[in-house]
Design a protein around this motif. Structure first.
Motif, PDB file in Angstrom:
ATOM      1  N   SER A 119       0.852  -1.187   0.000  1.00 59.35           N
ATOM      2  CA  SER A 119       0.000   0.000   0.000  1.00 59.35           C
ATOM      3  C   SER A 119       0.894   1.245   0.000  1.00 59.35           C
ATOM      4  O   SER A 119       1.532   1.564   1.007  1.00 59.35           O
ATOM      5  N   GLY A 124       7.376  10.190   4.744  1.00 63.35           N
ATOM      6  CA  GLY A 124       6.664   9.151   4.006  1.00 63.35           C
ATOM      7  C   GLY A 124       7.273   8.918   2.635  1.00 63.35           C
ATOM      8  O   GLY A 124       7.339   7.763   2.168  1.00 63.35           O
ATOM      9  N   PHE A 184       9.015   5.511   1.296  1.00 64.61           N
ATOM     10  CA  PHE A 184       8.534   4.894   0.058  1.00 64.61           C
ATOM     11  C   PHE A 184       9.704   4.408  -0.793  1.00 64.61           C
ATOM     12  O   PHE A 184       9.694   3.280  -1.311  1.00 64.61           O
ATOM     13  N   SER A 198      -1.558   7.639  -2.712  1.00 64.08           N
ATOM     14  CA  SER A 198      -1.585   7.176  -1.321  1.00 64.08           C
ATOM     15  C   SER A 198      -1.266   8.346  -0.397  1.00 64.08           C
ATOM     16  O   SER A 198      -0.427   9.202  -0.719  1.00 64.08           O
ATOM     17  N   ASP A 199      -1.926   8.359   0.758  1.00 70.38           N
ATOM     18  CA  ASP A 199      -1.653   9.395   1.754  1.00 70.38           C
ATOM     19  C   ASP A 199      -0.314   9.193   2.444  1.00 70.38           C
ATOM     20  O   ASP A 199       0.185  10.095   3.108  1.00 70.38           O
ATOM     21  N   SER A 200       0.270   8.028   2.292  1.00 72.00           N
ATOM     22  CA  SER A 200       1.541   7.749   2.969  1.00 72.00           C
ATOM     23  C   SER A 200       2.697   8.574   2.419  1.00 72.00           C
ATOM     24  O   SER A 200       3.732   8.708   3.077  1.00 72.00           O
TER      25      SER A 200
END
Length: 397
Positions: free
Chosen positions: A199, A274, A278, A266-268
């Motif tokens: 995710s 973040g 990633f 994605s909010d990540s």
């Protein structure tokens, strides 16, 4: 008989008109209109007296006879006044027209009316023809202007499309030419796509070097490509970069950043930490250790903080006018010991010049300016870009 003889002998005898029959004509010695003649009077004097006494009645007779023709002067007497008045009341053909036989109603005669109607019809037809002609001219002018606008838009758009196709074909043709020049007929390169689970899920493209059985696979330097805001990982495939680096013995991988291409948003990755996490996850999932990171434009949000924090995990760094460089201090840049190749276009006076002011604080850097190129210099000058990139990779081995 005696009475007739007496009248013939004395023609100027007084006569009285009988109410049952008209009086005798003056031409036969009679008294006109019942006028009485005395003895000794001349015929002319009797006629003149009768004419003067009956002038109003003569006028009525002349008017009544106007519809039947011109009145003879002798029918009303020998005076000049009745003939003058009869001529004054004579009908005018131009005014009254011809009379019908038997006293019928007269029909006006206007020969100019038909000509005026004909002129009106011809004038209306001419005006309608002019309106149709003007409408046709306006329609053709509108079509001409529309054609010019469409041509202008195509003139602006086609060069970019043709350039993109040309660079893609040029890259593939160049790869084929290199293979033929080196005599590597047993080498074939293909680009495959894959997905990193998680995710968010990440799509990537990788160039694979297919060799004959028994040919050893050399130890290869790994190169990871990020992309700009208007592009995806397919940009590097279309440009021929993945194929070229695979032929040169490098492992080349390009990824779709979250929210671009086939990678969902994605909010990540909404924070700096973040985005750094990633990239760490991508390298781990692909089994890549100490790669060379290629980062153009928008991808600077991912690469610049990663270099400042995990620069030791990179073999090299190639920023191409990245964003976000001004968010960090010169001291942070000076602590990075990763070899860096700074590339930007000569005509990129925006991000190219701004990012150079910050990136030149890196201790181990070199700068390459691609001549006559803009912000996406690797697309505008693919041959020059590939040459400087291969030279830099050769120095790192």
């Amino acid at each position: 008989m005696k009475s007739l003889e007496t009248r013939l002998k004395n023609p100027l005898r007084t006569c009285t008109a009988s109410p049952s029959k008209p009086p005798p004509s003056p031409a036969f010695g009679g008294c006109p209109h019942g006028a009485k003649a005395e003895e000794g009077d001349s015929p002319g004097s009797v006629l003149s007296q009768s004419s003067r006494s009956e002038a109003p009645q003569a006028r009525r007779v002349v008017v009544a006879a106007a519809g039947l023709g011109t009145v003879r002067s002798g029918s009303l007497g020998t005076g000049a006044e009745p003939s003058a008045r009869s001529s004054a009341f004579s009908p005018s053909p131009a005014r009254w027209g011809s009379s019908q036989a038997g006293g019928g109603a007269s029909v006006p005669h206007q020969p100019g009316r038909r000509r005026r109607r004909r002129r009106r019809r011809l004038s209306g037809a001419a005006q309608q023809g002019e309106r149709l002609t003007m409408a046709l001219i306006r329609n053709r002018l509108g079509l001409l202007v529309l054609g010019v606008l469409v041509t202008f838009v195509l003139y602006l758009l086609l060069p970019a499309i043709q350039h993109e196709r040309f660079t893609s074909r040029a890259g593939s043709h160049k790869a084929q030419a290199r293979a033929e020049e080196k005599g590597q007929q047993d080498v074939n390169v293909t680009v495959l796509t894959g997905t990193i689970a998680g995710s968010p899920s990440i799509l990537f493209r990788e160039g694979f070097l297919l060799q004959r059985a028994g040919t050893p696979s050399p130890k290869r330097l790994e190169v990871v490509f990020l992309h700009g805001q208007a592009f995806t990982s397919k940009t590097w495939e279309d440009l021929g970069t993945l194929t070229l680096l695979s032929e040169e013995g490098y492992r080349s991988v390009a990824i779709d950043l979250p929210g671009y291409g086939n990678s969902p948003l994605s909010d990540s990755v909404s924070t700096e930490q973040g985005r750094v996490a990633f990239l760490l996850r991508v390298l781990k999932e692909l089994g890549i250790q100490r790669p060379v990171l290629i980062s153009p434009s928008m991808s600077g949000h991912y690469s610049v903080p990663f270099v400042l924090v995990h620069g030791a995990q990179l073999k090299g760094f190639v920023p191409i006018a990245p964003v976000g460089t001004q968010e960090y201090t010169a001291q942070q840049y000076q602590q990075v010991q990763t070899p860096t190749l700074i590339i930007y276009g000569e005509r990129d006076s925006g991000l190219g010049a701004q990012s150079l002011q910050s990136l030149q604080q890196l201790p181990k850097h070199k700068v390459v300016v691609l001549p006559d190129a803009g912000h996406a210099c690797y697309l505008e000058k693919p041959r020059e870009f590939h040459e400087v990139l291969l030279a830099f990779l050769g120095e790192l081995q």
